[in-house]
Design a protein around this motif. Structure first.
Motif, short mmCIF file in Angstrom:
data_model
loop_
_atom_site.label_atom_id
_atom_site.label_comp_id
_atom_site.label_asym_id
_atom_site.label_seq_id
_atom_site.Cartn_x
_atom_site.Cartn_y
_atom_site.Cartn_z
N ASP A 368 38.47 40.77 40.48
CA ASP A 368 37.92 42.12 40.50
C ASP A 368 38.87 43.06 39.76
O ASP A 368 39.97 43.34 40.21
CB ASP A 368 37.74 42.55 41.96
CG ASP A 368 36.86 43.77 42.11
OD1 ASP A 368 36.57 44.41 41.09
OD2 ASP A 368 36.47 44.07 43.25
N LEU A 369 38.44 43.55 38.60
CA LEU A 369 39.29 44.35 37.73
C LEU A 369 39.20 45.84 38.04
O LEU A 369 38.27 46.30 38.72
CB LEU A 369 38.91 44.09 36.27
CG LEU A 369 38.91 42.63 35.82
CD1 LEU A 369 38.56 42.53 34.35
CD2 LEU A 369 40.25 41.98 36.08
N ILE A 370 40.15 46.60 37.55
CA ILE A 370 40.18 48.05 37.77
C ILE A 370 38.93 48.69 37.19
O ILE A 370 38.50 48.38 36.07
CB ILE A 370 41.44 48.66 37.12
CG1 ILE A 370 42.70 48.19 37.86
CG2 ILE A 370 41.38 50.19 37.13
CD1 ILE A 370 43.99 48.60 37.21
N GLY A 371 38.32 49.58 37.97
CA GLY A 371 37.15 50.32 37.51
C GLY A 371 35.84 49.60 37.64
O GLY A 371 34.79 50.17 37.32
N LEU A 372 35.86 48.35 38.10
CA LEU A 372 34.63 47.55 38.16
C LEU A 372 34.26 47.15 39.58
O LEU A 372 33.46 46.24 39.79
CB LEU A 372 34.78 46.31 37.28
CG LEU A 372 35.09 46.58 35.81
CD1 LEU A 372 35.30 45.27 35.05
CD2 LEU A 372 33.98 47.39 35.14
#
Length: 459
Positions: A368-372
């Protein structure tokens, strides 16, 4: 300097390579391509044809009509169902989807894509773009509209008479992206037409041969008849009823409490297994815990992929690394590979849609990436649980994201408050401009948990 990650296109242990590619690909895909070519031709004969299979030779015309009325009425509810019963036509409109139903004879002109429904009332016109998602105006602009005329109007002469209903949908939209293809066409088609048990004729507006070829095995279980290309057909067809548009239940979702009743994600996954001849129903059938790591080659890359693979192998997993290449786009081959895995790992992206093909009890691990966060949860996390698939979320720290170097500090607004960015800017930053170097020690904890979820079942 950062170490350049290895350029790994496809890594697979010999047993799965020998099992899947030579036998499965050469036999099934070759034969399916032949079947597709046979099915792809449109109806163009100048002779009157019948497009139904005779299921019961003793079934009367009245019984057929009653059965068809019942099936079509299940596609609407409440006031819409009462309207359908009273007038023979009704449309179900919600925020995200719209579809119209006729349970009386209709005339369909494939030259103009006009559906005519005769009645004694003044003519009323309804225009619908037959795509499952209705809230995206940019998307809908690519979909050819269908005009529905209901009332006292001059009827064209039927050139072809059919004994089964028509279903009109568009194969436009974001075709080419597996998430949109399955989410907005394949699942809505299943929701809308599964109850007809293949006794429908599909009219595919914005006809896309690559899409129809890719999903031929699935589509051929929803209709036993050739899929019509209206732009090539251009004739007048008469049907005992019709559905224009498809029902949408949400992101990779089937809501069994919605219409038509009785369908759930478990039904759809079983339908996929049967359509694609997938071997494993439950993860307990897999002898050794196997991980597939979906390798991205452009954005949202895992920069230390080699280290992650080595760690998973140390934990006792058999590891497959698959890049988004030709093998990924071959549905029959790739779905079989996914189905043979206990765990599926990948950074957020459309490729995670393939969690649909995992056996029950398997584990989906999303990086789970930043902003998503919202998209990760709603597109793949929450749906996984409805699939009887365990979902593990590995939420990265800012230090693991390439964005920290871009913005310079941990407390930058782009990192602490991604919602503050405009939508288009956010897409460029978080989707198109972000890679990740995973903390191997932290990620090891996630993979240990994944192993614990499948180990007892696979020993």
């Amino acid at each position: 300097m950062e170490k350049e990650p290895r350029k790994l296109v496809f890594r697979v242990t010999p047993w799965i390579f020998l099992l899947v590619l030579p036998l499965f690909y050469a036999d099934v895909v070759w034969r399916n391509n032949i079947q597709f070519e046979q099915r792809l031709h449109y109806i163009s004969s100048t002779e009157t044809i019948s497009s139904t299979r005779k299921i019961n030779t003793n079934e009367t015309v009245g019984e057929k009509k009653e059965s068809l009325d019942f099936l079509l009425s299940k596609l609407v509810k409440g006031e819409d169902q009462e309207k359908l019963k009273a007038t023979g036509f009704a449309c179900n409109t919600q925020v995200y989807s719209k579809h119209c139903i006729a349970n009386k004879p209709v005339w369909i002109d494939t030259t103009t894509m006009t559906v005519t429904i005769p009645s004694n009332q003044p003519v009323r016109e309804t225009v619908i773009r037959p795509y499952a998602r209705q809230e995206d105006d940019v998307l809908l602009s690519t979909v050819t509209p269908v005009k529905i005329l209901q009332g006292n109007t001059t009827l064209p002469v039927c050139q072809y008479n059919h004994e089964i209903p028509a279903v009109i949908f568009s194969s436009s939209g974001f075709v080419g992206n597996v998430f949109h293809e399955i989410n907005e066409i394949i699942i809505p088609l299943f929701i809308t037409t599964a109850q007809f048990k293949s006794r429908v004729l599909f009219i595919a507006e914005d006809h896309s041969p690559p899409f129809l070829k890719k999903y031929n095995n699935i589509l051929s279980r929803l209709t036993s008849h050739e899929i019509m290309n209206p732009s090539a057909n251009q004739t007048i067809h008469c049907f005992p009823g019709a559905v224009v548009g498809l029902k949408f239940h949400g992101h990779l979702a089937l809501n069994s409490s919605d219409i038509p009743t009785g369908l759930s994600m478990s039904h759809f996954r079983q339908f996929l297994r049967e359509s694609l001849n997938l071997k494993y129903h439950n993860v307990s059938q897999i002898n050794r815990p196997t991980v597939m790591l979906l390798s991205r080659r452009t954005t949202r890359r895992i920069l230390n992929e080699d280290e992650i693979v080595a760690m998973m192998e140390e934990l006792g997993f058999r590891v497959m690394v698959v890049a988004r290449a030709k093998v990924v786009s071959n549905l029959e081959v790739f779905s079989s590979m996914i189905n043979s895995c206990s765990v599926f790992v990948g950074a957020h992206g459309a490729g995670l849609t393939n969690e649909l093909f995992l056996p029950d009890g398997a584990v989906m691990v999303q990086v789970d990436l930043i902003g998503l966060e919202w998209a990760a949860a709603n597109y793949y996390g929450n749906p996984a649980r409805a699939m009887s698939v365990h979902y593990l979320r590995y939420k990265i720290e800012p230090e693991e994201s390439s964005l920290l170097k871009v913005f310079g500090r941990r407390d930058h607004t782009a990192i602490t408050d991604p919602k503050a960015l405009p939508v288009q800017a956010g897409k460029e930053v978080y989707l198109n401009g972000q890679n990740v170097r995973i903390n191997v020690a932290r990620f090891r904890e996630t993979m240990v948990e994944a192993m614990s979820l499948v180990r007892d079942l696979t020993l």
